[in-house]
Design an enzyme around this catalytic site. Structure first.
Site, PDB file in Angstrom:
ATOM      1  N   ASP A 487       0.811  -1.216   0.000  1.00 56.27           N
ATOM      2  CA  ASP A 487       0.000   0.000   0.000  1.00 56.27           C
ATOM      3  C   ASP A 487       0.844   1.266   0.000  1.00 56.27           C
ATOM      4  O   ASP A 487       0.332   2.354  -0.250  1.00 56.27           O
ATOM      5  CB  ASP A 487      -0.858   0.031   1.273  1.00 56.27           C
TER       6      ASP A 487
HETATM    7  C1  GLC Z   1      -1.077  -3.731   5.475  1.00 56.15           C
HETATM    8  C2  GLC Z   1      -2.341  -3.752   4.659  1.00 56.15           C
HETATM    9  C3  GLC Z   1      -2.222  -4.675   3.486  1.00 56.15           C
HETATM   10  C4  GLC Z   1      -0.967  -4.384   2.718  1.00 56.15           C
HETATM   11  C5  GLC Z   1       0.242  -4.389   3.620  1.00 56.15           C
HETATM   12  C6  GLC Z   1       1.498  -3.961   2.906  1.00 56.15           C
HETATM   13  O1  GLC Z   1      -0.925  -4.938   6.122  1.00 56.15           O
HETATM   14  O2  GLC Z   1      -3.427  -4.141   5.447  1.00 56.15           O
HETATM   15  O3  GLC Z   1      -3.327  -4.516   2.650  1.00 56.15           O
HETATM   16  O4  GLC Z   1      -0.834  -5.349   1.728  1.00 56.15           O
HETATM   17  O5  GLC Z   1       0.038  -3.496   4.670  1.00 56.15           O
HETATM   18  O6  GLC Z   1       1.492  -2.616   2.594  1.00 56.15           O
HETATM   19  C1  GLC Z   2      -0.731   2.626   5.849  1.00 59.96           C
HETATM   20  C2  GLC Z   2       0.049   1.483   6.453  1.00 59.96           C
HETATM   21  C3  GLC Z   2      -0.013   0.249   5.600  1.00 59.96           C
HETATM   22  C4  GLC Z   2      -1.457  -0.057   5.319  1.00 59.96           C
HETATM   23  C5  GLC Z   2      -2.190   1.150   4.750  1.00 59.96           C
HETATM   24  C6  GLC Z   2      -3.663   0.836   4.610  1.00 59.96           C
HETATM   25  O1  GLC Z   2      -0.182   2.981   4.654  1.00 59.96           O
HETATM   26  O2  GLC Z   2       1.387   1.811   6.618  1.00 59.96           O
HETATM   27  O3  GLC Z   2       0.597  -0.837   6.244  1.00 59.96           O
HETATM   28  O4  GLC Z   2      -1.540  -1.107   4.417  1.00 59.96           O
HETATM   29  O5  GLC Z   2      -2.046   2.251   5.596  1.00 59.96           O
HETATM   30  O6  GLC Z   2      -4.404   1.849   4.050  1.00 59.96           O
END
Ligand code: GLC
Ligand code: GLC
Length: 813
Positions: A487
């Site tokens: 993300d």
């Molecule tokens: C968080 C989010 C997941 C994403 C991951 C890596 O765990 O919930 O959707 O894939 O971060 O960014």
């Molecule tokens: C933030 C977190 C990531 C997660 C995302 C979800 O970027 O760092 O881990 O997946 O929010 O929206």
């Protein structure tokens, strides 16, 4: 320092001192009513949705930490001494303390000044309430005259509004108190049909429902005025902060023991029968009173607790293992499976790191969570798939998140996370392989919940594939959109505004930046779709999917391979990310894992090289970091990933979720030692000895462990709600132990450490119990199977139709 230990027999984690490095929590509830509870009784409860139906109040990031919970106070009425039997909030130096977190329940026991108190908190299966089952014992030589106070703070339902909208909320609080039952009914007078109730099994001498009167002005939970005085004020809340406290007097002879039950529950009335008498503002209690009466009966509570145990035994009984490694056994047999259910239930909504007001159910998150859940309660997995698919858009794209109560896509976050739709394919396939229930594909489900747009699930999957194909970039790799699995890799937003959401900021142009990860994921998904089309007799589609997979593989080969590992992406200027030519972020874990799981490079030695590079550059003793070198500066061309200080979160932290992908790839290469070694590096039980460094609960996975660039390398954060749970479970059970559901049966192909002589697994698969006994006779290259005594070809065991038990003997040669 020693904070506790496992009690494997009872499936409990036993915490032996209250001052754990962080609150170590557990979850209550299994279907609709949920709560989190810490080892000192902190936490909160909600019905279905942690944001929209919050029953009790909790202050995140409060000081002192973990304040607000399910509290009790005991007071020696002879001398006025008072204490909390759960340590918080008074933090009295107890003579004995123990917290046992079990499956769906927590018991906190202590002793102080000759008074023992033990409270078991649980949510009975199928009920929308929680029971606090307290036993107080007088171990003194003399009689004890005690006061007992319960204490909780009601939330005004919408947790976000509750924490912000004080100009309204300080005016609307309302309660009723009838026969010792405290009813919290804020907003019941207008549009809410639900209320909460807090009842006690014993005669109460008083109560309080206004926080200010219970605590007293300028006082905290540690020294409430009412407890200090030993006298409730019988306050009725009008506005301000509705509260629930009962006051009981207990006289206990030496050796005498007294059981007291408290019940906190949620109840909804039919809209046209809310009030009694009709036209009044008084809650109609006709429906709720029988529930309260039943729940305050100790024999009934005992039965319900026994049922809760049976519920978990049944669920966990679907997969049990006995290996030479205790960490594998207890995680697979109990704690990892338990965490899978919790993540399935709550996605990323409510933990000590997820405040319940932010994210609802994540599209990619829940699809992946399902991989670790589907074998336990397939009916609920099926329903979840239907719910998720209903938030898919007709373009094949998907809402990134949806709200559990309404099941509607979350407009604030929107769509455009281009990996999302493909995870639906992966999850549906896992369901089909587990259950053989192909009728799922014919279920009609709308797009974006719009009536009239219903299409079979199979069509939803086609659109997922179509979405990727409609969004290819200059290298014929999938466009990344807002972000892929990571993300925080935001290649299209170029955010320069403080506070702007990295995931929601305006996208400048998303026709160039591409993801190699989605490329690998697409190959996996398209090949699964070909297999589905084959079985469904859609011959022309089979070829289409195969060709699409083949073309994507070629694009990854040509533009996704960097020479020694897979590249990660191309940025908005068409420059590679995750390449030896980059100054930072030269190699990333995700594309090695996902392309590897898709089998890319498996035959020609590239995957082995990529794994070698992962080992040399990314592996640490605390797990495998996301990338190296870490990004040292914020770079708007990369987005959130570079916003984190090096070593934390997605900027080169050990993002545990992606570690199991590497374990799986190592098993595909036949490397059982390496796979299991990586497995143990993040296995919570194996890290129990370093709890002072790890700091999070030693019985569940955390999302993140600080990487080698961080000042606190090895420190975990974001425990409980993480895709690490499902994927670790898949890696160890399906690939290391090698018991893997396929459309045509159960594949049995262990790739285990060379030091293991053997192991056994009991696996219930499509109603048949497979008892798999594995014995090592050689180094591990060959696997031969006997099924009920008869040798079989290959490693796939068909599901018998004439019996419900199969004995599989496996020789690793
Ligand atoms: C968080 C989010 C997941 C994403 C991951 C890596 O765990 O919930 O959707 O894939 O971060 O960014
Ligand atoms: C933030 C977190 C990531 C997660 C995302 C979800 O970027 O760092 O881990 O997946 O929010 O929206």
């Amino acid at each position: 320092m020693d904070f506790g230990h496992y009690d494997d027999e009872r499936r409990e984690y036993v915490i032996t001192r209250p001052d754990t490095p962080l609150p170590w929590i557990n979850y209550l509830g299994s279907e609709a009513y949920f709560g989190i509870i810490s080892n000192t009784a902190g936490g909160y409860s909600f019905y279905q949705d942690a944001r929209l139906r919050r029953l009790t109040r909790y202050r995140y990031n409060g000081v002192p930490s973990d304040a607000g919970g399910r509290y009790l106070y005991l007071r020696d009425d002879a001398d006025g001494t008072f204490w909390s039997p759960t340590w918080q909030p008074t933090k009295t130096d107890l003579d004995a303390y123990e917290c046992r977190h079990g499956l769906g329940y927590t018991t906190i026991s202590s002793s102080f000044a000759g008074i023992e108190a033990s409270t078991r908190y649980f949510v009975p299966v199928g009920e929308n309430l929680e029971v606090w089952d307290l036993t107080v014992t007088n171990t003194r030589e003399d009689a004890a005259e005690l006061s007992l106070f319960s204490a909780l703070e009601f939330a005004l339902w919408d947790a976000n509004d509750d924490a912000t909208n004080f100009q309204r909320n300080f005016n609307i609080g309302e309660v009723e108190v009838v026969d010792g039952v405290i009813y919290h009914k804020t907003e019941y007078r207008e549009r809410r049909d639900h209320f909460a109730y807090f009842a006690c099994s014993e005669e109460v001498t008083g109560f309080d429902t206004q926080r200010r009167f219970f605590l007293g002005p300028y006082r905290g939970w540690d020294a409430p005025a009412v407890v200090e005085e030993g006298e409730a004020t019988n306050s009725i809340a009008h506005g301000w902060a509705p509260f629930g406290s009962h006051h009981l007097r207990l006289v206990l002879e030496p050796g005498e023991r007294k059981r007291v039950l408290f019940v906190l529950g949620y109840y909804e009335n039919p809209r046209d029968r809310k009030f009694d008498p009709p036209g009044s503002e008084v809650i109609n209690k006709e429906g709720v009173l029988p529930i309260i009466a039943r729940q305050l009966d100790p024999a009934h509570v005992d039965r319900q607790f026994a049922e809760l145990g049976a519920y978990w035994d049944r669920i966990l009984g679907t997969l049990q293992v006995d290996t030479p490694d205790v960490h594998t056994n207890r995680m697979v047999g109990t704690w990892n499976a338990y965490q899978n259910i919790v993540t399935f239930n709550l996605s990323r909504s409510a933990s000590l790191f997820e405040s319940g007001v932010g994210r609802g159910i994540g599209f990619r998150d829940s699809n992946q969570d399902l991989l670790g859940f589907v074998h336990m309660v397939p009916e609920r997995a099926r329903q979840r798939l239907l719910d998720i698919a209903a938030t898919q858009l007709d373009s094949g794209g998907a809402y990134h998140q949806y709200q559990p109560l309404t099941k509607r896509g979350n407009d604030a976050v929107g769509s455009g996370f281009n990996d999302d739709p493909l995870w639906l394919v992966i999850a549906v396939v896992a369901y089909l392989k587990e259950t053989g229930d192909w009728s799922l594909l014919d279920e009609l489900v709308p797009f974006d919940n719009q009536p009239g747009t219903e299409a079979p699930i199979e069509e939803h999957l086609r659109r997922s594939i179509g979405y990727t194909l409609a969004n290819l970039g200059p290298h014929r790799l999938p466009l990344i959109g807002r972000a892929d699995w990571n993300d925080c890799l935001n290649l299209n937003t170029f955010s320069e505004e403080p506070g702007e959401g990295f995931q929601t900021a305006t996208i400048r142009d998303d026709t160039v930046a591409e993801s190699v990860l989605i490329g690998g994921l697409f190959v996996m998904a398209a090949e699964e779709m070909a297999a589905i089309a084959q079985r469904r007799g859609h011959g022309d589609e089979v070829e289409e999917y195969r060709r699409a997979a083949h073309r994507m593989r070629a694009a990854v080969d040509e533009h996704g391979w960097d020479g020694n590992w897979f590249r990660r992406a191309y940025d908005a200027f068409g420059e590679p990310i995750g390449s030896a030519s980059c100054a930072e972020g030269q190699i990333f874990i995700e594309s090695q894992g996902v392309c590897g799981m898709a089998g890319i490079g498996l035959e020609d030695g590239r995957l082995a090289r990529a794994m070698q590079a992962v080992n040399e550059r990314l592996a640490t003793r605390h797990g495998i970091v996301v990338h190296q070198p870490a990004f040292t500066h914020y770079d708007p061309r990369l987005g959130e990933i570079s916003s984190y200080p090096p070593g934390y979160k997605e900027n080169a932290g050990v993002f545990c979720h992606a570690n199991p992908w590497i374990m799986i790839c190592e098993t595909m290469l036949g490397h059982g030692d390496q796979a299991h070694d990586y497995y143990l590096r993040i296995n919570p039980s194996a890290r129990e000895d370093i709890s002072e460094i790890h700091r999070c609960e030693p019985y569940v996975y955390a999302q993140m462990i600080a990487g080698k660039d961080a000042a606190t390398h090895g420190e975990a954060k974001n425990s409980w709600l993480t895709g690490t749970a499902a994927w670790s479970f898949v890696a160890v059970t399906q690939w290391i132990l090698g018991i893997r559901p396929e459309h045509d049966g159960l594949r049995v192909h262990p790739v285990v450490p060379s030091s293991w002589d053997g192991f056994t697994v009991t696996r219930v698969f499509r109603g048949v119990t497979f008892t798999v006994t594995v014995r090592r006779t050689g180094p591990g290259g060959e696997v031969t199977l006997r099924c009920d005594g008869a040798a079989i070809e290959g490693d796939l065991v068909a599901v018998p139709t004439d019996r419900d038990q199969v004995a599989v003997e496996v020789e690793i040669g």
